[in-house]
Design a protein around this motif. Structure first.
Motif, PDB file in Angstrom:
ATOM      1  N   TRP A  10      -6.116 -10.014   7.220  1.00  0.00           N
ATOM      2  CA  TRP A  10      -5.323 -10.086   5.985  1.00  0.00           C
ATOM      3  C   TRP A  10      -4.540  -8.790   5.780  1.00  0.00           C
ATOM      4  O   TRP A  10      -3.685  -8.715   4.911  1.00  0.00           O
ATOM      5  N   MET A  11      -4.864  -7.747   6.554  1.00  0.00           N
ATOM      6  CA  MET A  11      -4.399  -6.393   6.252  1.00  0.00           C
ATOM      7  C   MET A  11      -3.737  -5.722   7.453  1.00  0.00           C
ATOM      8  O   MET A  11      -3.862  -4.522   7.660  1.00  0.00           O
ATOM      9  N   LYS A  12      -3.018  -6.479   8.233  1.00  0.00           N
ATOM     10  CA  LYS A  12      -2.412  -5.924   9.443  1.00  0.00           C
ATOM     11  C   LYS A  12      -1.385  -4.839   9.144  1.00  0.00           C
ATOM     12  O   LYS A  12      -1.081  -4.010  10.010  1.00  0.00           O
ATOM     13  N   ASP A  13      -0.877  -4.823   7.934  1.00  0.00           N
ATOM     14  CA  ASP A  13       0.082  -3.775   7.554  1.00  0.00           C
ATOM     15  C   ASP A  13      -0.550  -2.390   7.564  1.00  0.00           C
ATOM     16  O   ASP A  13       0.172  -1.384   7.565  1.00  0.00           O
ATOM     17  N   GLN A  14      -1.886  -2.334   7.571  1.00  0.00           N
ATOM     18  CA  GLN A  14      -2.562  -1.034   7.466  1.00  0.00           C
ATOM     19  C   GLN A  14      -2.772  -0.350   8.816  1.00  0.00           C
ATOM     20  O   GLN A  14      -3.169   0.815   8.869  1.00  0.00           O
ATOM     21  N   PHE A  15      -2.531  -1.046   9.903  1.00  0.00           N
ATOM     22  CA  PHE A  15      -2.764  -0.456  11.224  1.00  0.00           C
ATOM     23  C   PHE A  15      -1.820   0.708  11.498  1.00  0.00           C
ATOM     24  O   PHE A  15      -0.630   0.647  11.205  1.00  0.00           O
ATOM     25  N   GLY A  16      -2.406   1.770  12.052  1.00  0.00           N
ATOM     26  CA  GLY A  16      -1.621   2.915  12.488  1.00  0.00           C
ATOM     27  C   GLY A  16      -1.089   3.772  11.369  1.00  0.00           C
ATOM     28  O   GLY A  16      -0.202   4.609  11.584  1.00  0.00           O
ATOM     29  N   ARG A  17      -1.624   3.612  10.175  1.00  0.00           N
ATOM     30  CA  ARG A  17      -1.131   4.366   9.025  1.00  0.00           C
ATOM     31  C   ARG A  17      -2.175   5.377   8.578  1.00  0.00           C
ATOM     32  O   ARG A  17      -3.357   5.061   8.475  1.00  0.00           O
ATOM     33  N   ASP A  18      -1.733   6.584   8.278  1.00  0.00           N
ATOM     34  CA  ASP A  18      -2.621   7.583   7.690  1.00  0.00           C
ATOM     35  C   ASP A  18      -2.767   7.372   6.184  1.00  0.00           C
ATOM     36  O   ASP A  18      -3.786   7.715   5.592  1.00  0.00           O
ATOM     37  N   VAL A  19      -1.727   6.804   5.587  1.00  0.00           N
ATOM     38  CA  VAL A  19      -1.729   6.527   4.152  1.00  0.00           C
ATOM     39  C   VAL A  19      -1.572   5.026   3.956  1.00  0.00           C
ATOM     40  O   VAL A  19      -0.644   4.419   4.496  1.00  0.00           O
ATOM     41  N   PRO A  20      -2.467   4.384   3.210  1.00  0.00           N
ATOM     42  CA  PRO A  20      -2.370   2.928   3.007  1.00  0.00           C
ATOM     43  C   PRO A  20      -1.071   2.535   2.313  1.00  0.00           C
ATOM     44  O   PRO A  20      -0.474   3.319   1.575  1.00  0.00           O
ATOM     45  N   THR A  21      -0.637   1.311   2.550  1.00  0.00           N
ATOM     46  CA  THR A  21       0.525   0.792   1.840  1.00  0.00           C
ATOM     47  C   THR A  21       0.170   0.578   0.368  1.00  0.00           C
ATOM     48  O   THR A  21      -1.006   0.510  -0.006  1.00  0.00           O
ATOM     49  N   ASP A  22       1.187   0.436  -0.462  1.00  0.00           N
ATOM     50  CA  ASP A  22       0.958   0.282  -1.900  1.00  0.00           C
ATOM     51  C   ASP A  22       0.190  -0.999  -2.233  1.00  0.00           C
ATOM     52  O   ASP A  22      -0.491  -1.068  -3.269  1.00  0.00           O
ATOM     53  N   ASP A  23       0.304  -2.008  -1.354  1.00  0.00           N
ATOM     54  CA  ASP A  23      -0.359  -3.280  -1.641  1.00  0.00           C
ATOM     55  C   ASP A  23      -1.648  -3.465  -0.846  1.00  0.00           C
ATOM     56  O   ASP A  23      -2.166  -4.577  -0.750  1.00  0.00           O
ATOM     57  N   PHE A  46     -11.931  -3.001   8.962  1.00  0.00           N
ATOM     58  CA  PHE A  46     -11.666  -1.884   9.859  1.00  0.00           C
ATOM     59  C   PHE A  46     -11.689  -0.564   9.103  1.00  0.00           C
ATOM     60  O   PHE A  46     -11.711  -0.518   7.881  1.00  0.00           O
ATOM     61  N   ASN A  47     -11.627   0.520   9.864  1.00  0.00           N
ATOM     62  CA  ASN A  47     -11.793   1.843   9.267  1.00  0.00           C
ATOM     63  C   ASN A  47     -10.662   2.236   8.312  1.00  0.00           C
ATOM     64  O   ASN A  47     -10.793   3.200   7.573  1.00  0.00           O
ATOM     65  N   PHE A  48      -9.576   1.474   8.302  1.00  0.00           N
ATOM     66  CA  PHE A  48      -8.520   1.786   7.333  1.00  0.00           C
ATOM     67  C   PHE A  48      -8.942   1.454   5.904  1.00  0.00           C
ATOM     68  O   PHE A  48      -8.257   1.802   4.944  1.00  0.00           O
TER      69      PHE A  48
END
Length: 276
Positions: A10-23, A46-48
């Protein structure tokens, strides 16, 4: 046994990011809402998930309480930069302890290319790191679960045998994944019989095909439970032989339709065929 779902898809937008997306928090809540509705009891992510809620633990606890879901596991990756990997592992341990969660899944490093086979020295170093992280986890009341996984240093039967022989079974347990064992050229039921006594966590994932011929991304063949070739009744029998009483967590990397549809089909199979 408890049944759970891993909700990173559900959260693939979070991959490879140091800072989470706003959503990011909204994505996570939507996942909890759906899997709770379907009758799953636990969640893995996952660890994000850590940077999303690390500084606001009360928000995560409120969500888990709202949807009557238990957080049991955070999935971590080894990059090969082991000092950084271990530092993040400690952040995860602190996060898990804060939410009374007891398990960390750990994926081993990926070789640079599919043609690169880990050397003896690389495998030895890996096992030393696994023991070190296992000891770190233990100090926080967390159990480390190494996840044999396609495309990593712990993919094939000989590699799993090496890890098994060179890590401390009191510090390093396993997360056995039905599909990834098959992707690694193994028989899932046989491996659950052999290693089920060291399993502290289980991933159930179905697949349409094994790795023959080899493909870069075999998870494209992953399907909801009961739609592929995995002998789940045989796997469950092997777990019963080892008196396994932990979490059975469903995972599906590839969605034929959508996350909800996949989770719903797998939940129906767990209930109607496996009696869970």
């Amino acid at each position: 046994m408890k049944v759970g779902y891993t909700v990173w898809t559900w959260m693939k937008d979070q991959f490879g990011r140091d800072v989470p997306t706003d959503d990011a928090a909204e994505q996570f809540e939507q996942a909890l809402k759906e899997i709770s509705y379907l009758g799953y009891e636990t969640v893995e992510n996952f660890n994000f998930l850590v940077p999303i809620y690390e500084d606001k633990p009360e928000e995560l606890d409120a969500l888990l309480k709202k949807y009557k879901i238990e957080l049991v596991n955070v999935y971590h990756f080894l990059s090969g930069e082991y000092d950084k990997d271990i530092a993040f592992a400690e952040r995860i341990c602190k996060f898990l302890k804060a939410h009374n969660a007891k398990l960390m899944n750990l994926e081993c490093p990926h070789p640079a290319t599919r043609e690169d086979i880990p050397t003896e020295s690389q495998m030895q170093e890996l096992c030393e790191v696994l023991n070190k992280i296992g000891k770190l986890c233990q100090s926080y009341g967390v159990t480390l679960c190494v996840h044999p996984h396609y495309g990593t240093y712990c993919e094939t039967k000989p590699q799993l045998e090496y890890v098994d022989a060179h890590t401390d079974p009191e510090l390093v347990k396993y997360c056995l994944d039905t599909a990834h064992l098959i992707f690694g050229g193994m028989d899932a039921v046989e491996m659950f019989r052999k290693y089920g006594g060291r399993a502290a966590y289980v991933h159930l994932k179905d697949t349409l095909a094994d790795r023959t011929p080899p493909v870069d991304f075999p998870t494209r063949f992953a399907r909801p439970l009961g739609e592929g070739i995995v002998d789940f009744p045989g796997v469950m029998k092997a777990l019963e032989e080892h008196h396994y009483d932990g979490v059975i967590c469903v995972e599906l990397d590839y969605q034929p339709i959508c996350n909800f549809d996949s989770a719903q089909k797998s939940r129906a199979y767990l209930h109607s065929v496996l009696g869970l």
